[in-house]
Write a protein that holds these residues in place. Structure first.
Motif, PDB file in Angstrom:
ATOM      1  N   SER A   1      89.010  60.298  55.394  1.00  0.00           N
ATOM      2  CA  SER A   1      88.987  58.667  55.635  1.00  0.00           C
ATOM      3  C   SER A   1      89.605  58.231  54.297  1.00  0.00           C
ATOM      4  CB  SER A   1      87.426  58.362  55.874  1.00  0.00           C
ATOM      5  OG  SER A   1      86.823  58.654  56.922  1.00  0.00           O
TER       6      SER A   1
ATOM      7  N   ASP B   1      93.242  58.973  54.335  1.00  0.00           N
ATOM      8  CA  ASP B   1      94.226  58.134  55.250  1.00  0.00           C
ATOM      9  C   ASP B   1      94.142  56.771  54.989  1.00  0.00           C
ATOM     10  OD1 ASP B   1      94.661  60.542  56.491  1.00  0.00           O
ATOM     11  OD2 ASP B   1      93.004  60.162  58.125  1.00  0.00           O
ATOM     12  N   ARG B   2      93.166  56.132  54.518  1.00  0.00           N
ATOM     13  CA  ARG B   2      93.132  54.795  54.024  1.00  0.00           C
ATOM     14  C   ARG B   2      93.830  54.275  52.882  1.00  0.00           C
ATOM     15  NH1 ARG B   2      87.356  51.658  54.964  1.00  0.00           N
ATOM     16  NH2 ARG B   2      88.032  53.024  57.012  1.00  0.00           N
TER      17      ARG B   2
ATOM     18  N   LEU C   1      84.434  53.053  51.585  1.00  0.00           N
ATOM     19  CA  LEU C   1      84.601  52.767  53.129  1.00  0.00           C
ATOM     20  C   LEU C   1      83.855  51.785  53.611  1.00  0.00           C
ATOM     21  CD1 LEU C   1      85.011  56.633  53.587  1.00  0.00           C
ATOM     22  CD2 LEU C   1      86.979  55.279  53.598  1.00  0.00           C
TER      23      LEU C   1
ATOM     24  N   ASP D   1      85.696  47.985  53.963  1.00  0.00           N
ATOM     25  CA  ASP D   1      86.712  47.424  54.730  1.00  0.00           C
ATOM     26  C   ASP D   1      86.302  47.502  56.319  1.00  0.00           C
ATOM     27  OD1 ASP D   1      88.892  47.019  52.953  1.00  0.00           O
ATOM     28  OD2 ASP D   1      89.203  49.354  53.069  1.00  0.00           O
TER      29      ASP D   1
END
Length: 327
Positions: free
Chosen positions: A82, A85-86, A324, A327
């Motif tokens: 995660s 990717d972010r 995480l 967002d």
């Protein structure tokens, strides 16, 4: 004792015959549950080893078996992917906090980072090193591993306090352990006035050292929240009044003496003209090795991830989850 299947496959079964789910499931049971080797399964089922392998593949394809990952490792993997990717990070390494907090957690994450650093740094790199507790703890345990033709450069000027977490000590220690050439900065981290700073910048030696900062290809650093408890205040690089100014203009974190907002953009203020450190625009183009810990640094870490080129990130799972969640 020899295991005999209650549903043996006929020896003369045609090559085109499709094995039944019952036979495939029994083969999978022998291999995955009973723990027999493929050779032992072949003898028990009176079939060849290639056929055992084919049946095991068929068991997966037909959904007769399921591979279950340990929930703990599954969660860690999800956090890593995660974050990658972010924030477009090449590699993310998440360490389980396991109840550790404060300096104990920082030490644990730093120790992991120290070993991973060996894969990040390559021969002939020019590596800039930051400062602070995290980088100091990392520097203390980097394995002795010569890299060859390596330069290690101090990113922030020197401090009066001789404690090991100063920039010059972190730089020297990492250079020593990797057998690199150490380049320290012969200037203070900060001057009392802009006029004094400008005068020092005109000195040939200092001007050359500042110019060398632009040549760094990689950096090793951490970050801290923008508050009066941070090391940037404790080590008298910034005053509480300086920090209050940056806070009032939206600063969330400090990296090598530079203050950033939530989107990772630099906020300039009263400290910048008096500071001897790598310029943020130069720093953000370098490949970064970032080591950070503690969920209280979530906003600060997110700001850096959005504003800099972080190639490798080492952190704990509590911090990863907190980032995480923003967002």
């Amino acid at each position: 004792m020899k295991f005999t299947s209650s549903h043996p496959l006929p020896k003369q079964a045609g090559r085109s015959a499709q094995p039944s789910d019952e036979i495939v499931a029994e083969t999978a049971w022998l291999y995955y549950v009973r723990g027999l080797t493929q050779g032992e399964v072949a003898r028990a089922q009176n079939i060849s080893r290639p056929t055992v392998a084919a049946y095991l593949r068929a068991a997966k394809e037909r959904g007769l078996i399921a591979i279950k990952l340990d929930p703990h490792h599954l969660r860690i993997n999800e956090l890593c992917y995660s974050l990658k990717d972010r924030f477009a990070v090449d590699e993310v390494h998440v360490l389980p906090a396991n109840g550790l907090q404060g300096k104990d957690l920082t030490k644990a994450v730093s120790e992991v980072g120290a070993h991973l650093l060996l894969n990040f740094v390559e021969a002939e790199d020019i590596v800039g090193v930051s400062w602070g507790e995290t980088i100091s703890l990392l520097a203390e345990v980097v394995p002795y591993w010569p890299k060859g033709h390596l330069k290690v450069i101090q990113l922030l000027g020197s401090m009066a306090n001789p404690l090991i977490m100063s920039s010059e000590r972190c730089t020297s220690e990492i250079a020593r352990r990797l057998d690199g050439i150490c380049i320290n900065m012969n200037a203070p981290a900060v001057c009392s006035t802009k006029a004094v700073a400008d005068s020092l910048r005109s000195e040939t030696i200092i001007a050359e050292q500042l110019a060398q900062l632009k040549s760094c290809t990689k950096t090793v650093f951490s970050t801290s929240p923008c508050n009066t408890d941070a090391h940037v205040v404790q080590f008298k690089v910034a005053t509480p009044e300086d920090v209050a100014y940056y806070q009032s203009h939206g600063a969330l974190c400090n990296v090598v003496g530079r203050f950033l907002d939530a989107e990772g953009a630099q906020i300039k203020g009263p400290l910048d003209d008096r500071l001897f450190a790598v310029e943020w625009e130069d720093f953000r183009r370098m490949q970064g090795f970032m080591v950070v810990s503690g969920p209280e640094k979530a906003q600060a870490t997110r700001a850096v991830l959005k504003g800099a080129q972080v190639s490798q990130l080492v952190l704990d799972d509590a911090l990863a989850e907190a980032i995480l969640a923003l967002d």
